[in-house]
Structures are given as structure tokens and as C-alpha cells.
Design a protein around this motif. Structure first.
Motif, mmCIF file in Angstrom:
data_model
loop_
_atom_site.group_PDB
_atom_site.id
_atom_site.type_symbol
_atom_site.label_atom_id
_atom_site.label_comp_id
_atom_site.label_asym_id
_atom_site.label_seq_id
_atom_site.Cartn_x
_atom_site.Cartn_y
_atom_site.Cartn_z
ATOM 1 N N LEU A 10 45.063 -1.955 -4.211
ATOM 2 C CA LEU A 10 46.239 -2.816 -4.003
ATOM 3 C C LEU A 10 46.574 -3.679 -5.207
ATOM 4 O O LEU A 10 47.700 -4.175 -5.325
ATOM 5 C CB LEU A 10 46.005 -3.727 -2.787
ATOM 6 N N LEU A 11 45.613 -3.867 -6.117
ATOM 7 C CA LEU A 11 45.833 -4.751 -7.247
ATOM 8 C C LEU A 11 46.991 -4.300 -8.143
ATOM 9 O O LEU A 11 47.832 -5.139 -8.524
ATOM 10 C CB LEU A 11 44.541 -4.883 -8.057
ATOM 11 N N PRO A 12 47.107 -3.010 -8.514
ATOM 12 C CA PRO A 12 48.268 -2.608 -9.341
ATOM 13 C C PRO A 12 49.603 -2.897 -8.668
ATOM 14 O O PRO A 12 50.559 -3.321 -9.322
ATOM 15 C CB PRO A 12 48.054 -1.101 -9.538
ATOM 16 N N TRP A 13 49.668 -2.663 -7.352
ATOM 17 C CA TRP A 13 50.919 -2.909 -6.629
ATOM 18 C C TRP A 13 51.238 -4.396 -6.550
ATOM 19 O O TRP A 13 52.403 -4.794 -6.602
ATOM 20 C CB TRP A 13 50.846 -2.310 -5.232
ATOM 21 N N LEU A 14 50.195 -5.220 -6.430
ATOM 22 C CA LEU A 14 50.420 -6.670 -6.431
ATOM 23 C C LEU A 14 50.928 -7.154 -7.782
ATOM 24 O O LEU A 14 51.760 -8.066 -7.860
ATOM 25 C CB LEU A 14 49.118 -7.397 -6.062
ATOM 26 N N LEU A 15 50.426 -6.547 -8.861
ATOM 27 C CA LEU A 15 50.893 -6.916 -10.193
ATOM 28 C C LEU A 15 52.333 -6.461 -10.436
ATOM 29 O O LEU A 15 53.092 -7.110 -11.155
ATOM 30 C CB LEU A 15 49.970 -6.312 -11.262
ATOM 31 N N LEU A 16 52.704 -5.333 -9.839
ATOM 32 C CA LEU A 16 54.064 -4.817 -10.000
ATOM 33 C C LEU A 16 55.060 -5.461 -9.040
ATOM 34 O O LEU A 16 56.268 -5.370 -9.264
ATOM 35 C CB LEU A 16 54.074 -3.295 -9.771
ATOM 36 N N ALA A 17 54.548 -6.093 -7.988
ATOM 37 C CA ALA A 17 55.431 -6.622 -6.939
ATOM 38 C C ALA A 17 56.502 -7.584 -7.455
ATOM 39 O O ALA A 17 57.666 -7.460 -7.078
ATOM 40 C CB ALA A 17 54.589 -7.283 -5.848
ATOM 41 N N PRO A 18 56.186 -8.570 -8.330
ATOM 42 C CA PRO A 18 57.251 -9.473 -8.802
ATOM 43 C C PRO A 18 58.381 -8.752 -9.528
ATOM 44 O O PRO A 18 59.559 -9.024 -9.285
ATOM 45 C CB PRO A 18 56.502 -10.436 -9.734
ATOM 46 N N GLN A 19 58.016 -7.815 -10.410
ATOM 47 C CA GLN A 19 59.051 -7.091 -11.144
ATOM 48 C C GLN A 19 59.862 -6.194 -10.215
ATOM 49 O O GLN A 19 61.088 -6.087 -10.343
ATOM 50 C CB GLN A 19 58.412 -6.254 -12.258
ATOM 51 N N LEU A 20 59.191 -5.544 -9.266
ATOM 52 C CA LEU A 20 59.907 -4.704 -8.307
ATOM 53 C C LEU A 20 60.843 -5.531 -7.440
ATOM 54 O O LEU A 20 61.975 -5.111 -7.149
ATOM 55 C CB LEU A 20 58.908 -3.937 -7.424
ATOM 56 N N ALA A 21 60.393 -6.725 -7.047
ATOM 57 C CA ALA A 21 61.240 -7.595 -6.227
ATOM 58 C C ALA A 21 62.472 -8.035 -6.997
ATOM 59 O O ALA A 21 63.591 -8.040 -6.465
ATOM 60 C CB ALA A 21 60.429 -8.808 -5.765
ATOM 61 N N ILE A 22 62.297 -8.408 -8.268
ATOM 62 C CA ILE A 22 63.434 -8.817 -9.095
ATOM 63 C C ILE A 22 64.421 -7.665 -9.255
ATOM 64 O O ILE A 22 65.644 -7.839 -9.157
ATOM 65 C CB ILE A 22 62.940 -9.314 -10.467
ATOM 66 N N THR A 23 63.899 -6.457 -9.497
ATOM 67 C CA THR A 23 64.766 -5.288 -9.672
ATOM 68 C C THR A 23 65.539 -4.973 -8.400
ATOM 69 O O THR A 23 66.746 -4.693 -8.446
ATOM 70 C CB THR A 23 63.928 -4.071 -10.090
#
Length: 293
Positions: A10-23
Motif C-alpha cells: 500500500l505504500l506506493p499507492w499512498l505516496l501516489l495518492a496526493p498527485q492522483l487526487a490533484i490530477t
């Protein structure tokens, strides 16, 4: 190549979550809303919404004012991209020749990039104001009737100058970095063979700057299409007589001023398609001629 291993899936997805949310929030959601609104039509009071299919697109593409905005956008974008890149390249080449005070010179060149587009537009409007502008007075003394508030060509020249000045510093940074990456041995070998500085620039320096130039061409095209809205809004407001009303400004004018939401959304979808197609064309055909060493 060393592969990064995360202790938990889950750690990679948590790190990507802010950028994915902004996009998702600031790009895909507004784009989806624009597509949805482009096939709808609201009544004058906003109480009833009707599905009209492609009627908004047909209306927009047959509107003479929209076709005028397309022409204005093409002229404006070509002038801004060419002038900003050409002037920045010239200044970057001159900066490489300076021996003393090179850092101070580069710092002065970078400062305009920190100025907001609307503020940059106001600065140029104050300087060239026909009533009290400090640079408008010399023009009148030379017999030039300067009034961008009434003359469409002068208004276009003013917004092009303001947009170019705002973007020069950005291009300057990348051209300086590109020039520093060119091996000095090549230029020294050209000088030993008797090549002039101009000949060495066009045969060695400029071809080696092709990757930087291509990147800046894409960036400046997008800048001229979208990021110059604040400059046009502050300087001319799209006038006089729609002489400086670009596509992005017409989207704003129809949607937020005239409240024609269906037409404005259709225009935004068309503009999105134009930018995607133009970028794809640049990467598909122009990039083939770019040599990355």
C-alpha cells in the motif's frame, strides 16, 4: 538498474495518492464537466437543462466571432512563441560571453518570471498608456498616434510584448543550461579551423540545442494558448473590437460574462482537442528531426 522494493504494497499507492487526487480533481473532473455541459443547454434563468447533442458545437463553429478568435489565437501564439524564444536565445548566447558579473546578469534575467501575468500586463499597460504612459509619450513625439485602446493592431502588439517579456526569463534559463552542456572542445575546434562565431553558432551550437528548443516550443505554445489570459484580461479585455480575444478569453467571456454555458463548454472542449492534437503533432513529426545526442 536497481529496483526499489517497498516494505508494504500500500505504500506506493499512498505516496501516489496526493498527485492522483490533484490530477483527478483539477483536470479530469473539470474536463468531464466540460464534456457534459457541451451537450446541454440551459434556459435564461438556469432552471431547465435540455440535451441538445452537438448543436452547441455546430453553433460555435459557424459563429464568425469564434472564427475571428481562432485567427487571433494563431497570430498571437506564433508571435509570442517565436519572439520569446528568439530573444531568450540571443540573451543566453550573450550571457555566455560575459566574464565578469555573469551571475548578476542571469539573476536580472530571471526576475520577470516571478511576476504574475496580470501584474505583467498592468506594468506594460501603465508604460504604454496613451494618456500618461512613460513610453507612449516618445511615440507621440515621433508622430505615431499610439492608442491601443482604440487601435486593434497596437493592442495586439502590446499584449504580444507583455506576454513575450513574461516568458523570456523561463526560456532564458533552459537555453543557458543547454549552452553550458555543449562541449567547449567543439567550439574551440571550429575556431581553430577558421569558423566565425556566427558560422559556429548555426552549424554547432544551434543544432545541439535542438532538444531544448523543441521542449520550449511545446511549452511556449501551451503558454500562449492558456497562461496569457491574465495579461489579455488586464491589458485589453479582449478588445478593441475583439482584436485580442483569443480562444481561452472567449471561453471566459461567453461562460462567465454572457453566461452562455453550453457554448462556452463546447469552446473549451474544442480548445482541449486543439491543444492535444497540436502537442501530438509536435511529438509525432517535429521530434523526429530532434537529435538528442
Amino acid at each position: 538498474m536497481r529496483r526499489t522494493v517497498f516494505p508494504h504494497k500500500l505504500l506506493p499507492w499512498l505516496l501516489l495518492a496526493p498527485q492522483l487526487a490533484i490530477t483527478l480533481i483539477f483536470f479530469y473532473w473539470p474536463a468531464a464537466q466540460a464534456f457534459r455541459q457541451s451537450v446541454l443547454r440551459e434556459d435564461a434563468f438556469g432552471l431547465k437543462t435540455t440535451f441538445v447533442g452537438l448543436a452547441n458545437f455546430r453553433k460555435v463553429l459557424s459563429d464568425p466571432n469564434y472564427l475571428n478568435s481562432v485567427r487571433v489565437t494563431v497570430v498571437f501564439s506564433v508571435l509570442v512563441a517565436f519572439c520569446a524564444m528568439a530573444i531568450a536565445l540571443f540573451l543566453a548566447v550573450q550571457a555566455e560571453k560575459i566574464i565578469r558579473g555573469k551571475g548578476f546578469y542571469r539573476t536580472l534575467m530571471i526576475w520577470p518570471y516571478a511576476v504574475a501575468p496580470a501584474i505583467a500586463g498592468m506594468l506594460w499597460l501603465f508604460m504604454f498608456n496613451p494618456s500618461f504612459g512613460t513610453l507612449a509619450w516618445p511615440l507621440r513625439q515621433m508622430g505615431i498616434y499610439w492608442n491601443p485602446l482604440l487601435d486593434g493592431e497596437q493592442a495586439m502588439a502590446l499584449v504580444v510584448a507583455a506576454a513575450t517579456w513574461k516568458q523570456i526569463s523561463y526560456n532564458f534559463l533552459f537555453f543557458v543550461a543547454g549552452l553550458q552542456a555543449i562541449p567547449r572542445s567543439l567550439l574551440e575546434a571550429a575556431a581553430i579551423d577558421g569558423a566565425s562565431r556566427r558560422h559556429a553558432f548555426w552549424t554547432i551550437t544551434f543544432p545541439l540545442l535542438a532538444p531544448t528548443t523543441f521542449f520550449l516550443l511545446v511549452v511556449n505554445t501551451v503558454y500562449a494558448l492558456f497562461d496569457t489570459f491574465g495579461i489579455i484580461h488586464a491589458v485589453t479585455g479582449g478588445g478593441p473590437g475583439k482584436a485580442t480575444e483569443t480562444l481561452v478569453y472567449k471561453v471566459y467571456n461567453d461562460g462567465f460574462v454572457n453566461l452562455i454555458m453550453g457554448d462556452s463548454a463546447a469552446q473549451s472542449v474544442i480548445l482541449m482537442i486543439i491543444v492535444i492534437a497540436l502537442t501530438a503533432f509536435q511529438f509525432r513529426f517535429i521530434e523526429r528531426r530532434v537529435h538528442y545526442g
